[in-house]
Motif scaffolding. Structure first.
Motif, PDB file in Angstrom:
ATOM      1  N   ILE A 145       1.575   2.570  -1.023  1.00 57.99           N
ATOM      2  CA  ILE A 145       1.737   1.905  -2.327  1.00 57.99           C
ATOM      3  C   ILE A 145       1.320   2.846  -3.449  1.00 57.99           C
ATOM      4  CG2 ILE A 145       0.859   0.032  -3.779  1.00 57.99           C
ATOM      5  CD1 ILE A 145       0.589  -1.635  -1.160  1.00 57.99           C
ATOM      6  N   ALA A 146       0.155   3.499  -3.269  1.00 52.09           N
ATOM      7  CA  ALA A 146      -0.334   4.416  -4.304  1.00 52.09           C
ATOM      8  C   ALA A 146       0.616   5.592  -4.495  1.00 52.09           C
ATOM      9  CB  ALA A 146      -1.729   4.923  -3.923  1.00 52.09           C
ATOM     10  N   THR A 147       1.129   6.129  -3.380  1.00 52.52           N
ATOM     11  CA  THR A 147       2.030   7.288  -3.467  1.00 52.52           C
ATOM     12  C   THR A 147       3.316   6.933  -4.208  1.00 52.52           C
ATOM     13  OG1 THR A 147       1.151   8.119  -1.369  1.00 52.52           O
ATOM     14  CG2 THR A 147       3.235   9.038  -2.123  1.00 52.52           C
ATOM     15  N   VAL A 148       3.925   5.793  -3.868  1.00 55.00           N
ATOM     16  CA  VAL A 148       5.174   5.383  -4.537  1.00 55.00           C
ATOM     17  C   VAL A 148       4.905   5.048  -5.999  1.00 55.00           C
ATOM     18  CG1 VAL A 148       7.057   3.715  -4.544  1.00 55.00           C
ATOM     19  CG2 VAL A 148       6.172   4.577  -2.373  1.00 55.00           C
ATOM     20  N   ASN A 149       3.764   4.388  -6.292  1.00 58.46           N
ATOM     21  CA  ASN A 149       3.400   4.095  -7.686  1.00 58.46           C
ATOM     22  C   ASN A 149       3.316   5.373  -8.513  1.00 58.46           C
ATOM     23  OD1 ASN A 149       3.035   1.678  -9.088  1.00 58.46           O
ATOM     24  ND2 ASN A 149       1.404   1.048  -7.711  1.00 58.46           N
ATOM     25  N   LEU A 150       2.721   6.419  -7.928  1.00 61.64           N
ATOM     26  CA  LEU A 150       2.616   7.705  -8.626  1.00 61.64           C
ATOM     27  C   LEU A 150       4.000   8.286  -8.897  1.00 61.64           C
ATOM     28  CD1 LEU A 150       0.919  10.028  -9.730  1.00 61.64           C
ATOM     29  CD2 LEU A 150       0.756  10.939  -7.410  1.00 61.64           C
TER      30      LEU A 150
ATOM     31  N   LEU B 103       4.154  -4.211   4.089  1.00 58.95           N
ATOM     32  CA  LEU B 103       3.470  -3.583   5.227  1.00 58.95           C
ATOM     33  C   LEU B 103       1.969  -3.423   4.989  1.00 58.95           C
ATOM     34  CD1 LEU B 103       6.145  -0.837   5.869  1.00 58.95           C
ATOM     35  CD2 LEU B 103       5.646  -2.734   7.396  1.00 58.95           C
ATOM     36  N   ASN B 104       1.511  -3.742   3.752  1.00 59.93           N
ATOM     37  CA  ASN B 104       0.099  -3.563   3.360  1.00 59.93           C
ATOM     38  C   ASN B 104      -0.360  -2.108   3.559  1.00 59.93           C
ATOM     39  OD1 ASN B 104      -2.325  -4.463   2.284  1.00 59.93           O
ATOM     40  ND2 ASN B 104      -3.181  -4.949   4.287  1.00 59.93           N
ATOM     41  N   ASP B 105       0.554  -1.180   3.272  1.00 53.33           N
ATOM     42  CA  ASP B 105       0.270   0.260   3.382  1.00 53.33           C
ATOM     43  C   ASP B 105      -0.283   0.731   2.028  1.00 53.33           C
ATOM     44  OD1 ASP B 105       0.213   2.973   3.671  1.00 53.33           O
ATOM     45  OD2 ASP B 105       2.327   3.212   4.207  1.00 53.33           O
ATOM     46  N   GLN B 106      -1.639   0.705   1.904  1.00 51.29           N
ATOM     47  CA  GLN B 106      -2.267   0.982   0.614  1.00 51.29           C
ATOM     48  C   GLN B 106      -1.990   2.404   0.127  1.00 51.29           C
ATOM     49  OE1 GLN B 106      -3.785  -1.343  -1.275  1.00 51.29           O
ATOM     50  NE2 GLN B 106      -3.108  -2.767   0.313  1.00 51.29           N
TER      51      GLN B 106
END
Length: 719
Positions: free
Chosen positions: A319-324, A313-316
């Protein structure tokens, strides 16, 4: 659910749909080529409407072609329909600014074509778009215009929907009172008119508000009612949202098995609908529940699936939230290398986008990582960064809240200005009526000379009546201006009190919280070293800080009660002499001989009927103030006496005194005197004493001179 099965199902679903669409698309294009003019326009509008949320780019293309036909036909009604459809296509494509531009042009077209009822829909869409852009004042303005046209032309269904949208806007700025008020109005209308499709969505939104207020039981009740309602209308998209919300509430209540069951059901529906954003949210929520249950492998699988969806979805930010979240999970699993990689990836996004919330959580977990690797220097550096950004977020939150209050005041001011404009409009209408009457009178005079005397009398009578109405309206305007000025002054005073309260709590709580943090870190260190015998001193420090914070909170709660006469008093008979001696004895232990105390009592025993809590508020504050603001080796004297109807108590110290210029502020909450700012305190002491004395029908008089000491004179009625 098996991943291979899900992949096969989605592949089959999209292949079938695309195949059907291709066949229908070919037939439609063939039919489209065979018609021109208004018939072609009608087909394009229908096709654009049917493609919304399925193929938004194609829907926009058809709408733009329809608008070209409307321009060729030079038909404003056709322009209006095409323009609205373009606005919807941009809105469905999340291009809210472009959507607003087209809907605003639709307002002009609707006014030209006199399609006033369409203004309901147009202003509603403009309000929703502004809310998506976080321009709340413009959103409220547009939605209230829509509400105005609903009351003028619309129906109950429109009114229920617009109140729901107004609630969503108020909820976005944290004004939960207004949000809940509009939702309850919308629910009442929907129930009265039996709008079955609206009721579940409204109930779900009420649940969202209670969830934000951390009232999980109430939120659960409304979500369950919403779920029952959505079963009747078979709205699968809404059902998946409600199931997801129910799962989140059960997670907060630690009902993990039920949360997993509900989130799994929500995920299955989103997969069938092909809702990738919704699937990413549900999968991430499942990962959190598995993590809290200690099922780390399943949690990792869910987070990784959510991460892949966010990348598609290119939801930057997503992406950062799930990576954290994955980084935090890897820390718990002691996979330090993988955790460091996740945290580093998140750090790049946090600095590029300036996302304070993610940076705060990121710094906290960096500190944990370096502590686990034994690099305590870096761990402390990230702890400092975490504390600094946490304080910054708190400051931003306070600023945001003040801005919200200002925005709320501005909105109320606009409403009042609108009301004044309506009143002025009615005055102008009356004046216009008068002018028409005068004109009519002139015509009658020319045509009917016989009736000139009668008409003149009628004119004078009408003029007198209108003048009286004008005077009454002017008086109403003057009264309204005074009321607005009083409301503004009251708002300023409330803002000042709120600012003082926030400043006091921030200052008074910071030190004990810091002590608690440091003590807990020391305990953690001793726990690692297995030196539990050293815990006692740190536990005592924590208990002392908690008692200090509890005392401050008790004072704030007492002073925050709106009316002292409503306090639930339990009067008992108290030996005032023994009570004061006990207070003095306790203070001597704390004071460690720094002051001399003299207690005089005539007679030796004096009894008073009073609530014990009220008595504590009075004497603990006054005696502790005498000690706090008096130099060492000075004397504090307490004198008790009584007569037939009253009890008298004088508390005299040799302290710093009160400046004469500040005597008028003696009992104002949060006010501290300029010569005592070096001493720790909340500024609530004398306010509490005054409130407590009022509840006990007591009187207080303070005599003070700078650097000469203070005498507090108390009087109580004998009962």
């Amino acid at each position: 659910m098996n991943i291979k099965y899900v992949t096969f199902y989605l592949f089959f679903y999209f292949i079938c749909n695309n195949s059907l669409y291709s066949q229908n698309d070919a037939k439609f294009e063939q039919k489209l080529q065979s018609v021109k003019g208004k018939e072609r326009f009608k087909l394009l509008i229908q096709a654009s409407d049917s493609l919304l949320n399925l193929n938004n780019s194609q829907a926009l293309q058809y709408a733009l072609e329809a608008y070209d036909i409307a321009m060729e036909q030079n038909d404003n009604s056709l322009k209006l329909d095409a323009n609205n459809m373009i606005g919807y296509a941009y809105k469905s494509s999340y291009k809210y600014a472009e959507s607003i531009r087209y809907f605003q042009y639709s307002i002009t077209l609707a006014q030209i074509t006199k399609c006033d009822t369409l203004l309901i829909e147009i202003y509603n869409n403009i309000g929703i778009n502004y809310r998506k852009l976080n321009q709340i004042d413009k959103s409220l303005e547009a939605l209230k215009k829509s509400e105005y046209y609903i009351n003028k032309f619309g129906n109950k269904q429109d009114l229920s929907d617009i109140k729901n949208n107004l609630s969503n806007t108020y909820r976005q700025i944290g004004d939960y009172d207004n949000a809940l008020k509009y939702l309850l109005d919308a629910l009442r209308i929907a129930n009265e008119q039996k709008f079955l499709k609206s009721i579940p969505r409204i109930l779900n939104n009420i649940g969202n508000i209670y969830g934000m207020l951390e009232n999980n039981r109430q939120a659960l009740d409304f979500y369950e009612k919403a779920l029952k309602g959505v079963e009747k209308i078979n709205d699968k998209s809404l059902k998946s949202i409600i199931l997801n919300n129910l799962g989140n509430v059960h997670q907060k209540l630690k009902n993990y098995d039920r949360a997993l069951e509900l989130l799994q059901l929500s995920l299955e529906i989103k997969e069938k609908l092909g809702d990738k954003p919704g699937k990413a949210i549900a999968t991430s929520n499942l990962g959190e529940v598995y993590q809290e249950k200690g099922m780390f492998e399943k949690s990792a699988n869910c987070f990784n699936t959510a991460l892949e969806l966010k990348k598609e979805l290119n939801d930057q930010k997503g992406i950062a939230t799930v990576n954290l979240k994955i980084g935090i999970l890897n820390l718990k699993r002691n996979k330090l290398k993988e955790a460091k990689s996740n945290l580093d990836e998140t750090l790049l996004f946090a600095y590029e986008k300036g996302c304070e919330g993610i940076r705060k959580d990121l710094f906290e977990n960096y500190a944990k990582y370096y502590a686990m690797t034994g690099d305590y220097k870096k761990s402390n550096e990230f702890k400092d960064k975490f504390i600094a950004i946490k304080d910054s977020i708190m400051d931003l939150e306070r600023t945001r809240r003040l801005n919200e209050l200002f925005l709320k005041f501005s909105i109320e001011q606009k409403d009042k200005d609108l009301e004044l404009a309506k009143k002025e409009g009615s005055i102008r209408d009356l004046e216009l009526d008068r002018q028409k009457s005068v004109g009519l009178l002139l015509v009658i005079i020319i045509v009917l000379l016989i009736g000139i005397i009668t008409i003149s009398l009628y004119q004078l009578r009408m003029k007198s009546r209108f003048q009286k109405k004008l005077i009454d309206k002017n008086e109403e305007l003057i009264t309204t201006q005074y009321e607005l000025k009083a409301a503004y002054e009251k708002e300023k005073e409330l803002n000042k009190l709120k600012s003082n309260f926030i400043s006091m709590v921030s200052h008074e709580y910071r030190t004990p919280l810091t002590v608690i943090q440091s003590a807990s870190d020391i305990i953690k260190y001793y726990l690692i070293k297995d030196e539990t015998r050293l815990f006692d001193r740190q536990i005592i420090r924590i208990q002392q800080c908690v008692n200090s914070m509890t005392s401050i909170l008790d004072e704030v709660l007492f002073i925050g009660r709106p009316d002292s006469s409503r306090l639930n008093l339990k009067k008992i008979k108290v030996d005032l002499t023994d009570y004061i001696n006990e207070q003095v004895t306790n203070l001597k232990l704390i004071d460690k001989g720094n002051h001399r105390f003299i207690v005089n009592c005539n007679p030796e025993q004096i009894f008073i009927f009073i609530d014990y809590l009220v008595l504590n508020h009075i004497f603990s504050n006054l005696i502790s103030n005498a000690v706090k603001y008096s130099p060492e080796e000075s004397t504090i004297e307490i004198s008790l006496r009584e007569d037939a109807s009253e009890i008298f108590c004088d508390i005299t110290d040799q302290g710093i005194g009160i400046p004469s210029s500040e005597i008028s502020h003696l009992y104002e909450p949060f006010h501290r005197f300029s010569n005592g700012l070096s001493k720790q305190g909340t500024g609530l002491g004398l306010s509490i004493v005054k409130r407590a004395l009022d509840s006990a029908d007591g009187k207080i008089e303070i005599i003070s001179e700078i650097n000469q000491g203070t005498t507090v004179k108390l009087r109580f009625k004998k009962i």
